[in-house]
Scaffold this motif. Structure first.
Motif, mmCIF file in Angstrom:
data_model
loop_
_atom_site.group_PDB
_atom_site.id
_atom_site.type_symbol
_atom_site.label_atom_id
_atom_site.label_comp_id
_atom_site.label_asym_id
_atom_site.label_seq_id
_atom_site.Cartn_x
_atom_site.Cartn_y
_atom_site.Cartn_z
ATOM 1 N N ARG A 224 0.860 -1.185 0.000
ATOM 2 C CA ARG A 224 0.000 0.000 0.000
ATOM 3 C C ARG A 224 0.893 1.231 0.000
ATOM 4 N N GLU A 225 0.464 2.240 -0.737
ATOM 5 C CA GLU A 225 1.258 3.463 -0.858
ATOM 6 C C GLU A 225 0.612 4.583 -0.058
ATOM 7 N N PHE A 226 1.451 5.325 0.661
ATOM 8 C CA PHE A 226 0.996 6.446 1.475
ATOM 9 C C PHE A 226 1.760 7.704 1.066
ATOM 10 N N THR A 227 1.076 8.838 1.131
ATOM 11 C CA THR A 227 1.732 10.125 0.932
ATOM 12 C C THR A 227 2.187 10.643 2.285
ATOM 13 N N VAL A 228 3.453 11.022 2.360
ATOM 14 C CA VAL A 228 4.071 11.384 3.631
ATOM 15 C C VAL A 228 4.347 12.881 3.653
ATOM 16 N N GLU A 229 3.946 13.526 4.743
ATOM 17 C CA GLU A 229 4.277 14.938 4.907
ATOM 18 C C GLU A 229 5.774 15.095 5.129
ATOM 19 N N ASP A 230 6.303 16.187 4.610
ATOM 20 C CA ASP A 230 7.735 16.416 4.710
ATOM 21 C C ASP A 230 8.145 16.568 6.175
ATOM 22 N N GLY A 231 9.165 15.807 6.587
ATOM 23 C CA GLY A 231 9.646 15.859 7.967
ATOM 24 C C GLY A 231 8.995 14.857 8.894
ATOM 25 N N SER A 232 8.195 13.945 8.368
ATOM 26 C CA SER A 232 7.529 12.951 9.213
ATOM 27 C C SER A 232 8.535 11.922 9.724
ATOM 28 N N LEU A 233 8.168 11.299 10.851
ATOM 29 C CA LEU A 233 8.979 10.234 11.440
ATOM 30 C C LEU A 233 8.325 8.894 11.143
ATOM 31 N N PHE A 234 9.118 7.968 10.621
ATOM 32 C CA PHE A 234 8.636 6.637 10.272
ATOM 33 C C PHE A 234 9.361 5.638 11.161
ATOM 34 N N VAL A 235 8.593 4.807 11.889
ATOM 35 C CA VAL A 235 9.164 3.902 12.886
ATOM 36 C C VAL A 235 8.707 2.478 12.580
ATOM 37 N N ILE A 236 9.661 1.580 12.394
ATOM 38 C CA ILE A 236 9.358 0.153 12.281
ATOM 39 C C ILE A 236 10.185 -0.579 13.333
ATOM 40 N N TYR A 237 9.663 -1.696 13.848
ATOM 41 C CA TYR A 237 10.196 -2.301 15.065
ATOM 42 C C TYR A 237 9.772 -3.756 15.117
ATOM 43 N N THR A 238 10.381 -4.499 16.045
ATOM 44 C CA THR A 238 9.962 -5.878 16.285
ATOM 45 C C THR A 238 9.147 -5.949 17.570
ATOM 46 N N ASP A 239 8.483 -7.084 17.788
ATOM 47 C CA ASP A 239 7.528 -7.179 18.890
ATOM 48 C C ASP A 239 8.180 -7.110 20.261
ATOM 49 N N GLY A 240 9.489 -7.379 20.347
ATOM 50 C CA GLY A 240 10.153 -7.287 21.644
ATOM 51 C C GLY A 240 10.110 -5.894 22.240
ATOM 52 N N LEU A 241 9.923 -4.867 21.406
ATOM 53 C CA LEU A 241 9.883 -3.498 21.910
ATOM 54 C C LEU A 241 8.573 -3.188 22.611
ATOM 55 N N VAL A 242 7.489 -3.805 22.189
ATOM 56 C CA VAL A 242 6.167 -3.410 22.689
ATOM 57 C C VAL A 242 5.484 -4.513 23.487
ATOM 58 N N GLU A 243 6.098 -5.666 23.622
ATOM 59 C CA GLU A 243 5.437 -6.772 24.309
ATOM 60 C C GLU A 243 6.439 -7.513 25.183
ATOM 61 N N ASN A 244 6.060 -7.817 26.414
ATOM 62 C CA ASN A 244 6.851 -8.672 27.291
ATOM 63 C C ASN A 244 5.907 -9.383 28.244
ATOM 64 N N ARG A 245 6.486 -10.146 29.182
ATOM 65 C CA ARG A 245 5.651 -10.969 30.072
ATOM 66 C C ARG A 245 4.773 -10.131 30.990
ATOM 67 N N GLY A 246 5.258 -8.954 31.337
ATOM 68 C CA GLY A 246 4.510 -8.142 32.289
ATOM 69 C C GLY A 246 3.709 -7.030 31.672
#
Length: 705
Positions: free
Chosen positions: A486-508
């Protein structure tokens, strides 16, 4: 009831450098019980002490502190202090460690003591190391377990010398093969082997030991010294007494005069550490003058300890080697360079989940593509450790190749899916991946995802959202929906963040809470924050999590290429368009101050346009981009990609791409939704064409090591 028998109770552990006397105190602070070893500890008889006030144990300067200990007994508390205890009939003062321990129901329920005083007095030098059984117990009971709990070589060695001193000798040092410290395989070494001293200690506070035998020193011992002998023979070397001549000879051969002075009059034993029939190094133990000299029985005890110590050192060696292998694997599998157009700023973070192996299946990529574009990738192979890391390395290499072939994100992930299916025939594997390509000229980003968490896009106005990408199963999982982009139009100066699940999920923490936390980091205040600060903020609080999953994060600040840095023209499929294209190129290069590239660029543009008119129909688009290189692109409506071939001598055509390949720094082609793009780039004088930046370390990178 008064008694000279020692009361029952757990006294503080005795060691080979001290003796302990147990004294019972009643509620009136009178001595009512006394251990039978009072004479050996403080040179007074038990009969002389029983019935006296507890204050008679110490000199005047220690009565206040003793009173505090007795008050602690009355309050049911345990307390320890160093007091000046009176020793012998002449009431000489000696320092002792006194511990007050209350007795539960003692004085009130049967006339027993209200509390106990444990008086520990250091042995005089002449009496230390007299009891072999005491030395053996102090060295062997739980000490090896204590200093062997660490798999770090330096920590294990420091724990080892702290056990040997003061239980076995007054000064000690540990030397191991330098190849062992370097995590190399240890082979059969001779006396000329290079050694490193990794621990030194003494109990007399003499700084000469650490200055003469410094920690970290790398050396080869000279022939004719006892140190060389223990390495040559792999047997203990026992020197009951080193006289001034022998000490001077050692110092002269070693060319270290202070060593000869320090060793004069000492008793020394060198204990080789041997594990699995391999000599790892040795422990140098010395007793300074005034203490009992080493005898054959001491050597036997010392060798028993050295054998156990060698196992600990060998385990640390094996761990160090495995750790070095894992780290080398990690460095080879993860990218050491990230590249992007000059208008795009990229930061990354990687943190393995295992503190022991320190590698995992997460990876990241930032790959600059022709035409001011960049491929941003984050993936996660299921599982942990070396096996997942090896699979990750395969996928990363394949995906890097597909990106350089300029396949669209969805097509690249489809090829990756087929690769994972093939790998799964040998061993089941699956992985998630998100692949995005940002075009800095149009300000659009195309994203495809295979079972991965949604990317986060934070606009310059402070709003942010998780982008909804068409769902697809993880790579390697048969069945399910096809991978789409899918294609998105991005405003100039935007922040794009991609990550793995270890950053947002843990046992607690639930994954929704983790996603909300990440979204909060890239709120309205993130627009003007430095990229490094944002990267640090993503990992705040995760280092302390001992059960975390692998973590990979890629953050990109997406800015468009300035409008004065690119130009685009639409030309008809007419031979006259070639002449017009040359004029447009010449004019633009004059504006950019690149007259030196004028002739070559006109020739390249002519060849690419001529090739497009020959094989395509409809209008042709010509683009020039000035970034770190000068890029010339020709877009047409044909999906057939050109290929370089060798023309025969009588062929009238087929030489255009040969000319392009010879004149350009590099060239290539890629498909688009409407056709294809053929491009070539030239090096701009005075500008480094390589847009890659070395992946640097970051604060806290080694926190898990």
């Amino acid at each position: 009831m008064r008694s000279v028998m020692a009361p029952r109770g757990d006294a503080p552990a005795a060691d080979s450098a001290s003796r302990t006397l147990v004294i019972g105190i009643d509620g009136a602070r009178q001595i009512v019980q006394c251990g039978p070893n009072a004479g050996a500890v403080i040179a007074r008889t038990a009969e002389d002490l029983i019935g006296r006030p507890a204050g008679d144990l110490v000199g005047d300067e220690g009565k206040a502190e003793l009173e505090a200990l007795l008050e602690a007994i009355g309050a049911g508390q345990e307390r320890t202090a160093v007091l000046p205890v009176l020793r012998g009939a002449d009431r000489a003062v000696t320092d002792a460690v006194v511990t007050a321990q209350p007795m539960v129901g003692g004085a009130a329920d049967g006339g027993g003591p209200a509390g106990l005083l444990f008086v520990r007095v250091a042995l005089p030098p002449s009496e230390r190391y007299q009891d072999p059984a005491l030395m053996r117990r102090a060295l062997m009971d739980d000490q090896v377990t204590r200093f062997g709990a660490s798999l770090d070589l330096d920590q294990s060695a420091r724990g080892l010398v702290d056990v040997v001193v003061p239980h076995f000798c007054t000064a000690a040092s540990v030397l191991v093969l330098e190849s062992l410290v370097a995590a190399d395989e240890v082979h059969s070494e001779s006396g000329s082997a290079v050694l490193r001293r990794i621990a030194v200690t003494s109990d007399d506070g003499n700084p000469a030991w650490t200055s003469t035998f410094p920690v970290g020193e790398v050396l080869v011992f000279p022939e004719g010294t006892p140190y060389r002998e223990v390495m040559d023979t792999a047997r203990p070397v026992h020197l009951p007494n080193i006289d001034v001549d022998l000490a001077g000879d050692i110092g002269n051969k070693w060319r270290r005069t202070p060593a000869g002075e320090l060793l004069t009059g000492v008793s020394m034993v060198l204990l080789p550490m041997i594990a699995r029939d391999t000599l790892l190094g040795f422990i140098a133990c010395t007793r300074v003058p005034g203490f009992r000299r080493f005898d054959a029985y001491d050597v036997e005890i010392g060798m028993e300890f050295a054998a156990r110590a060698a196992i600990v050192i060998d385990n640390a060696r094996l761990f160090s080697r495995e750790r070095a292998t894992a780290l080398a694997l990690q460095r080879s599998l993860l990218p050491n360079r990230l590249s992007a157009p000059s208008s795009v700023e990229v930061r990354h973070r990687y943190l393995p989940g295992s503190k022991l192996v320190e590698v995992g299946g997460d990876w990241y990529e930032s790959i600059a593509l022709p035409g001011a574009r960049v491929a941003l990738i984050v993936g996660d192979v299921a599982g942990h450790g070396v096996r997942a890391a090896v699979t990750m390395g395969r996928l990363r290499t394949a995906l890097h190749t597909l990106a350089n072939l300029e396949l669209p994100p969805a097509d690249a992930l489809h090829v990756m899916h087929e690769l994972m299916i093939e790998l799964g025939e040998q061993e089941p594997h699956f992985a998630t991946c998100v692949y995005a390509v940002y075009d800095a000229t149009s300000g659009t980003i195309e994203i495809a995802s295979a079972g991965h968490l949604p990317p986060l896009l934070a606009g310059p106005g402070g709003d942010n959202e998780y982008l909804q990408v068409p769902p697809a199963p993880p790579l390697g999982v048969a069945g399910g929906a096809a991978i789409e982009s899918r294609e998105f139009t991005v405003e100039d100066g935007s922040l794009f963040v991609i990550y793995t699940d270890g950053l947002v999920e843990n046992r607690g923490r639930d994954i929704d809470d983790g996603l909300a936390r990440l979204q909060g980091i890239f709120g309205p205040d993130s627009v003007d924050r430095p990229m490094e600060d944002l990267a640090k903020a993503t990992l705040d609080g995760v280092y302390a999590d001992q059960h975390r999953d692998d973590i990979a994060v890629l953050i990109a600040r997406l800015r468009r290429l300035p409008e004065d840095r690119y130009a685009s023209w639409t030309l008809p499929a007419d031979p006259a368009a070639v002449r017009r294209a040359r004029g447009l190129v010449r004019t633009r290069l004059e504006e950019w101050g690149l007259a030196d590239l004028d002739y070559t660029t006109q020739l390249l543009a002519s060849e690419l346009i001529t090739n497009a008119m020959r094989y395509a129909h409809g209008p042709i688009e010509l683009r020039l981009l000035l970034e770190r290189t000068l890029v010339c692109e020709v877009l047409d409506r044909s999906a057939a990609l050109p290929r370089l071939r060798r023309a025969e001598d009588d062929d009238e055509n087929g030489r255009g791409l040969v000319v392009v390949s010879q004149l350009a720094h590099r060239w290539g082609a890629r498909r688009t939704a409407a056709g294809k793009v053929v491009w070539c780039e030239q090096i701009v004088p005075g500008v480094d064409p390589d847009p890659s930046e070395q992946v640097s370390s970051w604060p806290g990178e080694s926190h898990h090591r």
